[in-house]
Design a protein around this motif. Sequence first.
Motif, mmCIF file in Angstrom:
data_model
loop_
_atom_site.group_PDB
_atom_site.id
_atom_site.type_symbol
_atom_site.label_atom_id
_atom_site.label_comp_id
_atom_site.label_asym_id
_atom_site.label_seq_id
_atom_site.Cartn_x
_atom_site.Cartn_y
_atom_site.Cartn_z
ATOM 1 N N ILE A 262 -50.735 66.540 -77.757
ATOM 2 C CA ILE A 262 -50.570 67.030 -76.391
ATOM 3 C C ILE A 262 -51.271 66.070 -75.441
ATOM 4 O O ILE A 262 -52.407 65.663 -75.682
ATOM 5 C CB ILE A 262 -51.162 68.443 -76.239
ATOM 6 C CG1 ILE A 262 -50.321 69.445 -77.027
ATOM 7 C CG2 ILE A 262 -51.249 68.856 -74.762
ATOM 8 C CD1 ILE A 262 -50.940 70.823 -77.112
ATOM 9 N N ILE A 263 -50.581 65.701 -74.375
ATOM 10 C CA ILE A 263 -51.171 64.959 -73.264
ATOM 11 C C ILE A 263 -51.116 65.873 -72.053
ATOM 12 O O ILE A 263 -50.051 66.411 -71.726
ATOM 13 C CB ILE A 263 -50.428 63.648 -72.988
ATOM 14 C CG1 ILE A 263 -50.515 62.709 -74.198
ATOM 15 C CG2 ILE A 263 -50.989 62.950 -71.744
ATOM 16 C CD1 ILE A 263 -49.699 61.431 -74.056
ATOM 17 N N ALA A 264 -52.258 66.077 -71.398
ATOM 18 C CA ALA A 264 -52.344 67.024 -70.278
ATOM 19 C C ALA A 264 -52.982 66.326 -69.084
ATOM 20 O O ALA A 264 -54.157 66.537 -68.774
ATOM 21 C CB ALA A 264 -53.135 68.254 -70.689
ATOM 22 N N VAL A 265 -52.207 65.513 -68.405
ATOM 23 C CA VAL A 265 -52.698 64.764 -67.249
ATOM 24 C C VAL A 265 -52.730 65.675 -66.029
ATOM 25 O O VAL A 265 -51.714 66.283 -65.666
ATOM 26 C CB VAL A 265 -51.811 63.531 -66.987
ATOM 27 C CG1 VAL A 265 -52.082 62.946 -65.607
ATOM 28 C CG2 VAL A 265 -52.040 62.484 -68.069
ATOM 29 N N LEU A 274 -54.134 56.781 -68.564
ATOM 30 C CA LEU A 274 -53.152 56.959 -69.626
ATOM 31 C C LEU A 274 -52.266 55.718 -69.743
ATOM 32 O O LEU A 274 -52.018 55.217 -70.849
ATOM 33 C CB LEU A 274 -52.293 58.200 -69.351
ATOM 34 C CG LEU A 274 -51.062 58.377 -70.246
ATOM 35 C CD1 LEU A 274 -51.482 58.663 -71.685
ATOM 36 C CD2 LEU A 274 -50.159 59.510 -69.721
ATOM 37 N N CYS A 275 -51.804 55.235 -68.602
ATOM 38 C CA CYS A 275 -50.916 54.067 -68.613
ATOM 39 C C CYS A 275 -51.606 52.861 -69.249
ATOM 40 O O CYS A 275 -51.005 52.121 -70.040
ATOM 41 C CB CYS A 275 -50.473 53.731 -67.191
ATOM 42 S SG CYS A 275 -49.470 55.032 -66.422
ATOM 43 N N LYS A 276 -52.875 52.635 -68.918
ATOM 44 C CA LYS A 276 -53.625 51.525 -69.506
ATOM 45 C C LYS A 276 -53.755 51.699 -71.012
ATOM 46 O O LYS A 276 -53.593 50.752 -71.785
ATOM 47 C CB LYS A 276 -55.006 51.439 -68.872
ATOM 48 C CG LYS A 276 -55.001 51.041 -67.401
ATOM 49 C CD LYS A 276 -56.425 51.078 -66.831
ATOM 50 C CE LYS A 276 -56.424 50.787 -65.338
ATOM 51 N NZ LYS A 276 -57.802 50.890 -64.760
ATOM 52 N N THR A 277 -54.050 52.915 -71.428
ATOM 53 C CA THR A 277 -54.223 53.178 -72.856
ATOM 54 C C THR A 277 -52.930 52.945 -73.625
ATOM 55 O O THR A 277 -52.950 52.452 -74.757
ATOM 56 C CB THR A 277 -54.703 54.625 -73.070
ATOM 57 O OG1 THR A 277 -55.887 54.839 -72.299
ATOM 58 C CG2 THR A 277 -54.997 54.892 -74.533
ATOM 59 N N LEU A 278 -51.826 53.283 -73.009
ATOM 60 C CA LEU A 278 -50.522 53.089 -73.650
ATOM 61 C C LEU A 278 -50.048 51.643 -73.572
ATOM 62 O O LEU A 278 -48.989 51.299 -74.134
ATOM 63 C CB LEU A 278 -49.486 54.013 -73.014
ATOM 64 C CG LEU A 278 -49.703 55.525 -73.186
ATOM 65 C CD1 LEU A 278 -48.654 56.310 -72.413
ATOM 66 C CD2 LEU A 278 -49.697 55.918 -74.656
ATOM 67 N N GLY A 279 -50.822 50.804 -72.871
ATOM 68 C CA GLY A 279 -50.433 49.396 -72.731
ATOM 69 C C GLY A 279 -49.379 49.146 -71.677
ATOM 70 O O GLY A 279 -48.717 48.098 -71.678
ATOM 71 N N CYS A 280 -49.249 50.090 -70.769
ATOM 72 C CA CYS A 280 -48.231 49.979 -69.716
ATOM 73 C C CYS A 280 -48.843 50.280 -68.352
ATOM 74 O O CYS A 280 -48.439 51.257 -67.674
ATOM 75 C CB CYS A 280 -47.068 50.919 -69.990
ATOM 76 S SG CYS A 280 -46.249 50.665 -71.583
ATOM 77 N N GLU A 323 -59.408 59.921 -75.336
ATOM 78 C CA GLU A 323 -60.685 60.569 -75.047
ATOM 79 C C GLU A 323 -61.697 59.563 -74.503
ATOM 80 O O GLU A 323 -62.533 59.895 -73.659
ATOM 81 C CB GLU A 323 -61.236 61.239 -76.305
ATOM 82 C CG GLU A 323 -60.528 62.544 -76.668
ATOM 83 C CD GLU A 323 -61.166 63.228 -77.858
ATOM 84 O OE1 GLU A 323 -61.955 62.561 -78.572
ATOM 85 O OE2 GLU A 323 -60.867 64.415 -78.079
ATOM 86 N N ALA A 324 -61.627 58.333 -74.980
ATOM 87 C CA ALA A 324 -62.578 57.303 -74.553
ATOM 88 C C ALA A 324 -62.456 56.972 -73.071
ATOM 89 O O ALA A 324 -63.431 56.509 -72.455
ATOM 90 C CB ALA A 324 -62.382 56.033 -75.387
ATOM 91 N N VAL A 325 -61.285 57.242 -72.480
ATOM 92 C CA VAL A 325 -61.092 56.930 -71.053
ATOM 93 C C VAL A 325 -60.844 58.191 -70.223
ATOM 94 O O VAL A 325 -60.400 58.112 -69.071
ATOM 95 C CB VAL A 325 -59.930 55.927 -70.861
ATOM 96 C CG1 VAL A 325 -60.285 54.590 -71.492
ATOM 97 C CG2 VAL A 325 -58.629 56.471 -71.447
#
Length: 412
Positions: A262-265, A274-280, A323-325
């Motif tokens: 689950i992602i709950a932005v 989230l975008c940075k973590t996904l590499g986008c 979680e780290a970000v």
Amino acid sequence: MDTSLLPGALAGLRVLDLSRVLAGPWSGQLLADLGADVVKVERPGAGDDTRAWGPPWLESPDTERKGESAYFLCANRNKRSVTLDLGSPEGRALVRRLACEADVLLENFKVGGLKQYGLDYASLRELNPRLIYCSITGFGQTGPYANRAGYDFLIQGMGGLMSLTGRADSEAGGGPLKVGVALTDILTGLYASVAVLAALKRRDVSGEGQHIDLALLDVQIACLANQASNYLVGGVAPHRMGNAHPNIVPYQDFPTADGYMIIAVGNDGQFANLCKTLGCPQWATDARFATNSQRVRHRSDLVALIRDVTMGQTTDFWVQAMEAVGVPCGPINSLDRVFADPQVQSRNMRIEMEHPHSDQLPLVGNPIRMSESPVQYRHAPPTLGQHTRQVLTDWLKMTDAELDEIGAGNTK
């Protein structure tokens, strides 16, 4: 200071619980956990309907009976069980006497069902003007449906919850679904407890009790929260969206290399992380996705992009990275993983109590944490009629001779 030795917040409060199944018993258990003396009145020989709702059973050492159902055990901790026959004059008389000593009475009989026994609010108010009398029914004491029976599943459908739960009709497996637990019953039990406490506070001022009329249908509609507000304000009935959120994107489940997460932005800053973590990182400045309102508008495009990326790594990998970000995320746990989770264990959400059928009865703990008057686990869910003589002695000061004369159980 050992807070386990302190009296509960509701110590000294007497609750007569005539309810059965889940909504009323849930309220009674909560009041009992908080320190109230809750006496559960049950039918001789049968008891609460849920005593028969198994398997699974907590096995009885007596091979001639099945033991206690797990369903009954979930909602009747910290209570004392008394068996009285409302069909007999003697049983009704004892319930009236108990009501005279009670602060609160809980019941979920059909509308008017207790009047024939002289145990309705009007009758008991004459005997005990300070009594808080809480009635729980499917549709309430008034209205065209008042005399109908109401069950959680039925109410989830009639109250709109099932129109919002499940995959969209256009998707495979689409169609209405009930929630996986009897949530309307649980919520009604919580509302009942709040109403009881409010009525007790008013009694401190007025000196008088009152009648509380709670309907499962009313509670279900009240708990539609933002979905009901979306309809009332926007004029469009919300529809089923699976695990997606009507007002926030991305706020749903996504596939991973080994399952789902689950992602709950909840805000634009979390989305950028989230975008940075996904590499986008470019998604965060894309005009289609830069703000939540734009992400809602372009939901299908963004969800498809995120799904393509999340499938490349495991759930644990993504959860650790997000979680780290500070991106809210987590796995979709089965119950074995729930109770093995270190956070759940640290919060003592699994407890064990001694029971006549087991030295270590596992139960779910109460989530309330109070520093000065903590929840206490005094009694395991009772066996049928376990405390009949004890309660009649405590509340009514009946002697052993009187108890023997009426044939009260010998369990003390």
